[in-house]
Write a protein that holds these residues in place. Structure first.
Motif, short mmCIF file in Angstrom:
data_model
loop_
_atom_site.label_atom_id
_atom_site.label_comp_id
_atom_site.label_asym_id
_atom_site.label_seq_id
_atom_site.Cartn_x
_atom_site.Cartn_y
_atom_site.Cartn_z
N LEU A 20 -9.03 -5.94 -3.50
CA LEU A 20 -9.20 -5.11 -4.69
C LEU A 20 -8.19 -3.97 -4.72
O LEU A 20 -7.72 -3.58 -5.78
N ALA A 21 -7.85 -3.45 -3.54
CA ALA A 21 -6.86 -2.37 -3.50
C ALA A 21 -5.52 -2.86 -4.04
O ALA A 21 -4.87 -2.17 -4.81
N CYS A 66 -5.54 -3.07 -7.73
CA CYS A 66 -5.48 -1.78 -8.41
C CYS A 66 -4.12 -1.10 -8.31
O CYS A 66 -3.89 -0.11 -8.98
N LEU A 67 -3.25 -1.59 -7.45
CA LEU A 67 -1.91 -0.99 -7.33
C LEU A 67 -1.17 -1.10 -8.66
O LEU A 67 -1.31 -2.09 -9.36
N HIS A 68 -0.40 -0.11 -8.94
CA HIS A 68 0.42 -0.25 -10.14
C HIS A 68 1.51 -1.27 -9.92
O HIS A 68 2.13 -1.30 -8.87
N PHE A 96 -12.12 -5.34 0.05
CA PHE A 96 -11.48 -4.18 -0.57
C PHE A 96 -9.97 -4.24 -0.41
O PHE A 96 -9.24 -3.65 -1.20
N ASP A 141 -5.47 -6.69 -12.85
CA ASP A 141 -6.73 -6.37 -13.54
C ASP A 141 -6.50 -6.03 -15.00
O ASP A 141 -7.40 -6.11 -15.82
N GLN A 142 -5.27 -5.63 -15.33
CA GLN A 142 -4.99 -5.34 -16.74
C GLN A 142 -4.86 -6.62 -17.55
O GLN A 142 -5.17 -6.64 -18.73
#
Lengths: 482, 105, 498
Positions: free
Chosen positions: A424-425, A428-430, A421, A361-362
């Motif tokens: 999406l999870a 969002c993980l680093h 989700f 997402d970044q």
């Protein structure tokens, strides 16, 4: 005027497809524009006509119905046409990035793409069972061609499997058409209601046609071809296949069911179709939950979401019709957005395996956002088109006191949330341990924009439903309960 | 046995052969043949409905069959082309089970 | 002109935050200064807007925005007295939390994502407070779930993702039940506008069982967010989120949305009389009372400071529900006013816990020894919050407990007083030892993980905590003032019990 406009809606893309094959590469861009751009304007003319005077009928080549072939445009087909035109244009925006004229597969992609577009338009206009067969074949074959376009082995295998099943399906449908003709002497869909009496032969005929269409619509347990085909096709192709192509088959079943044989007592068959739909919802969602690739998750989600379109049969009311049509529309936009976003991610990362998506997402915020917004609509969370569709479904189920369907619909949204989700999870993980995005390729902005536009469309559909719902209601077959 | 029954029986037998072939054969060429045989059985049935015991034949089913044959030919050609491409890419012309797409990257 | 103003202002309160969120997303990670300015400007603008609407409402206007989603199904945003109570609480605490969060997250990654969703979350909270019917409430309620999830998983660790998963399992399942109840209710009586005293009394005879089932479904849907036992499981796990998120989740947004929804449900949809008539008030009361005791006992067992605060929230939010379940004007005032009071006090405690963890690495209670000498201002604020929670005068918490107790006696449910006393004793048991460690124990030689900053107690981190502490002292001391939350709530409740 309306007749000419409708003819152009089919023949302009057809002509453009021919142009894309025959003309030199330098002219390809022009062919594409001619085949796509004027369509919304052209569609305005019949839209006004239908809004003013109701259904519009054309007898092709001057022969009228029992003998000749007819086109019919009523509010429902008008809605479908708009969907097809709008969706194809937006997805073409994306396709123009991955298949820009001059790039490797462009000269094969665009003719097929335009042909598919023309075929879909013709299919939606057809009022003749045999004409529907021909256009359905055109749509299927071009769709398979598009899947196999890039020639990668998994896509080829998926295309082949799709082809074999689709041919089988077409034969079943054709057999049904033949039997019906033998019974009634007509092929016009809208004349069946008065001519086709229930008997074992005509029941067999209708059943054969429906089974054929169910295969093409990838309804559980006849879904096996879909995930591989949609999951391995090029991005824009997956998008249009999931958004429109599979759904026209269900749309045709609606037509057969509610317009072709409205007088028949089909309660048990309707229940059967509803159960199949329910199984599709549960199975598709569970299968999506265990996939390791983003595009396969989205493809299995299509298997699940198609199930809702079958709930119309047991519920059979005005509300249910509005719900199903609205679901078709909002799912189309949301799913197309998700496939396009996934295609951008795939193109950028070189893979769409979930474990490589951490922290993406970044790097690709717009695509992830489109994916998430599409997901919101698929889950049926407000505010989105998917939510309104779910609401209408629930209301229809409540009005019919159909508690089991009500529970199923509520559960379906939760299952969708579970598999979406999950994606999406991961996003969002680093990305500390696994994802290494140094080799990220840039995706063109237009490609992300197309995904975003479709996703925003799916959300906006949660606010302005009245015109569309009114249109659906105006086009309903007579005699449907509220 | 009148001719109508004969047609229907022939169609049923052909259709059965086709289904059998489609399921049993692994090679894609055979599968495509099988589908063509099934197609033929349906065409026979359609022609049969157009052939009355007496009087003039109905032209519409004939036209349908003609169109159907054209479509079948093009679909078969397309299928064969796809098959050739597959055997070029993968070295075989079957849909083997171990090639489940989920395992491909 | 006036009509236009009345129409658009409720929407504007939602739009301000939503737009801020979107602009922050678009601006991306790099424009830190722009983000800070935007955040503060939006928070202040929102506060002014809420004050303006508050004045309008006080002067007898009801601004209302209405748009039709499906024919017969409207999205309504309407500002009435109760919505202004929640809206002003959110607006004030948003401003304070924004200031805190900017300082707290300095130099951490993914700030654009954080502040973007933070703003969207506030937009959803505004929508909840302004919702004019149950459908609108539901829409923003689900939106709140969606926008808080990225905040819960913000740290991006496996634990955070798991906590986010738990959060979703609870809230989305609750949402599904809510939706079913909503559709059912809609089928029985059409759209559910919020009207003081409720609108369902006409259906009490012919659809009695349906109404009871619907009430249970809706209560479960809202109880999940309000962390009613046994639906509270997500809350302690969600503590992995950064401190500003915990503060916001617990003080304003999520748990309060659930409690606020229950107030709406009991007072404005069913009406307290109908709830009692359907025999639903006692079960609700029992669940609330049990949750109060359960949360306190669990809090006592925690060694992690944030977890202890989380269970304290489980217990405290149920005071609100207790108040409306008792019925009668006095107890209702106590319940509703606790919405504000608990928000103010809880946010101090989370701010302080965040400061302890961020600057000294102190996360467990046994590490707090002597921290009062190292961070006197933070510790003082913490003490104010903790004493308020116990219910010591003159902090805000005392006022709500007093009203709850008096209301219980008035309603003839004297056993509730015993619950309140027990709970206060338990509150004291889990907060006083903490305070003792903070102030009376000697500090250690070395703190677990000390941040390298020259002075610990300057700037907006501790400033926000102090502001919140002053506010909670203020609403307690000035409870008699005409503009205090207590008086505001009095006038709301007067509408319920004419």
């Amino acid at each position: 005027m309306t007749t000419e406009a409708l003819a152009l809606i089919v023949f302009l893309p057809l002509l453009a497809a021919a142009g894309a094959v025959v003309l030199p590469t330098a002219w390809l861009g022009l062919s594409i524009r001619v085949g796509l751009m004027p369509l919304p304007l052209l569609l305005l003319i019949p839209t006004l006509e239908v809004l003013e005077n109701g259904a519009y009928r054309i007898a092709l080549a001057g022969h009228s119905a029992p003998l000749g072939i007819a086109w019919q445009l009523d509010p429902l087909s008008l809605l479908m046409l708009w969907l097809n035109v709008g969706m194809t244009l937006l997805i073409s925006l994306h396709a123009n990035c991955s298949f820009r004229p001059g790039q490797p597969h462009a000269h094969r992609f665009w003719p097929l793409w335009l042909l598919l577009f023309a075929g879909m338009n013709a299919l939606l206009l057809s009022a003749d069972l045999f004409n529907i067969y021909v256009t359905l074949e055109l749509v299927t074959l071009t769709a398979i061609g598009l899947i196999a376009l890039e020639g990668k082995p998994p896509a080829l295998r998926a295309a082949m499997r799709y082809l074999l099943l689709a041919l089988l399906a077409s034969l079943l449908y054709l057999l049904g058409v033949g039997l019906i003709y033998g019974q009634t002497g007509v092929l016009d869909l809208y004349l069946l209601a008065e001519r086709l009496a229930p008997g074992w032969l005509s029941v067999t005929a209708i059943a054969l046609m429906i089974v054929g269409l169910l295969i093409k619509a990838a309804i559980f347990p006849l879904h096996a071809w879909l995930p591989a085909a949609h999951g391995n096709a090029p991005g824009p192709v997956s998008a249009i296949l999931s958004a429109m192509v599979v759904k026209v088959s269900i749309y045709l079943i609606w037509r057969l069911w509610f317009w072709g044989v409205p007088e028949w007592d089909l309660d048990r068959a309707a229940l059967l179709l509803g159960v199949l739909g329910g199984m599709a919802i549960v199975y598709g969602s569970l299968a999506a939950l265990v996939q390791q690739r983003l595009k396969l998750i989205i493809a299995y989600s299509t298997v699940a979401q198609l199930g809702y379109l079958l709930l119309l049969f047991p519920l059979a009311s005005t509300l249910a019709f509005q719900a199903a049509s609205y679901h078709l529309l909002s799912h189309g936009m949301a799913k197309a957005a998700m496939f396009l976003a996934a295609a951008n991610i795939l193109r950028s990362l070189g893979t769409d395996r979930l474990r490589h998506l951490a922290g993406i997402d970044q790097r690709l915020p717009l695509d992830v956002f489109a994916l998430a917004l599409g997901g919101v609509s698929i889950m049926g969370l407000p505010p989105s088109g998917g939510f309104l569709a779910k609401w209408l479904f629930l209301e229809a189920a409540w009005s019919a006191r159909a508690w089991s369907w009500l529970i199923l619909i509520a559960l379906g949204g939760l299952l969708a949330a579970a598999y979406l989700f999950r994606v999406l999870a991961v996003v969002c993980l680093h990305p500390r341990r696994r994802g290494n995005h140094r080799h990220l390729k840039r995706t063109p902005d237009t490609a992300s924009l197309a995904a975003m536009l479709l996703a925003v469309g799916a959300i906006i559909a949660g606010f302005t439903s009245a015109p569309i719902l009114d249109l659906v209601e105006a086009g309903l077959p007579p005699g449907l309960p509220r | 046995m009148d001719s109508a029954t004969l047609y229907v029986l022939a169609a049923a037998v052909l259709f059965g052969i086709g289904v059998h072939g489609l399921i049993v054969s692994a090679h894609l060429m055979r599968k495509l043949f099988a589908i063509n045989i099934m197609g033929s059985s349906i065409f026979i049935l359609l022609v049969a409905t157009a052939t009355p015991i007496s009087g003039q034949a109905d032209p519409i089913p004939q036209a349908l069959v003609l169109t159907g044959i054209v479509i079948a030919v093009s679909a078969t050609a397309f299928g064969l082309a796809l098959m050739v491409r597959m055997s070029q890419e993968t070295g075989k012309a079957t849909l083997a089970v171990e090639d489940e797409p989920e395992n491909d990257d | 002109m006036m009509d236009q103003l009345m129409f658009w202002t409720p929407l504007l309160t939602v739009i301000v935050s939503a737009l801020t969120g979107i602009v922050i997303f678009v601006a991306g990670e790099r424009h830190a200064l722009l983000r800070i300015i935007l955040n503060l400007a939006a928070a202040i603008a929102k506060l002014l807007l809420v004050v303006m609407i508050g004045l309008l409402v006080r002067n007898g206007f009801t601004p209302e925005f209405r748009v039709s989603l499906v024919p017969g199904l409207d999205l309504v945003l309407r500002a009435d007295a109760l919505s202004m109570l929640f809206a002003s609480l959110s607006a004030v605490l948003w401003l304070v939390t924004t200031v805190y969060a900017i300082a707290y997250l300095e130099r951490s990654p993914n700030r654009a994502r954080f502040f973007g969703f933070f703003s969207l979350c506030v937009a959803a909270t505004m929508g909840i407070s302004m919702a004019g019917n149950l459908l609108t409430f539901f829409i923003f309620y689900e939106l709140l779930t969606l926008t808080t999830w990225p905040l819960v998983v913000h740290n991006g660790t496996a634990t955070a993702i798991r906590a986010g998963g738990t959060y979703l399992r609870y809230t989305l399942s609750g949402g599904a039940l809510f939706l079913v109840g909503l559709v059912w209710l809609y089928g029985i009586s059409g759209p559910q506008a919020f009207v003081a005293g409720g609108t369902l009394a006409d259906h009490a005879v012919d659809a009695r069982l349906s109404l009871q089932i619907i009430f249970v479904l809706l209560t479960i849907g809202m109880g999940v967010k309000a962390a009613l036992f046994p639906l509270h499981g997500w809350l302690p796990k969600a503590m992995v989120a950064p401190a500003p998120v915990s503060a916001l989740l617990h003080a304003v947004a999520v748990v309060k949305a659930g409690a606020f929804g229950l107030i709406r449900l009991v007072e404005d949809v069913y009406g307290a009389d109908l709830v009692a008539d359907l025999g639903l008030d006692l079960p609700l009361l029992l669940i609330a009372a049990f949750t109060i005791l359960y949360g306190s006992v669990q809090a006592l067992r925690q060694v992690d400071l944030k977890k202890r605060l989380a269970f304290s929230t489980v217990s405290q939010v149920s005071y609100i529900i207790l108040g409306i379940a008792i019925g009668g004007p006095v107890a209702t005032v106590g319940g509703i006013v606790h919405l504000v009071h608990q928000g103010l006090m809880k946010i101090i405690l989370f701010f302080c816990a965040g400061i302890f963890a961020n600057l000294l690495g102190v996360k467990r209670i046994d590490q707090l020894d002597g921290i009062g000498r190292r961070m006197p201002w933070t510790s003082t604020s913490f003490t104010v919050g903790a004493l308020g929670m116990i219910g010591l005068p003159p902090v805000a918490g005392f006022v709500s407990k007093w009203y709850l107790g008096a209301g219980a006696v008035e309603a003839g449910r004297t056993w509730v007083v015993a619950i309140l006393v027990t709970s206060s004793v338990l509150n004291a048991a889990y907060f006083l030892p903490v305070l003792k460690r903070i102030w009376l124990h000697p500090p250690p030689d070395q703190w677990p993980h000390e941040a390298r900053v020259s002075r610990l107690e300057t700037g907006s981190l501790v400033g926000s905590a102090i502001v919140a502490a002053v506010l909670s002292l203020g609403v307690g001391l000035l409870a008699g003032h005409p503009l205090s939350p207590l008086n505001w709530v009095d006038s709301i409740v007067a509408g319920y019990f004419p």
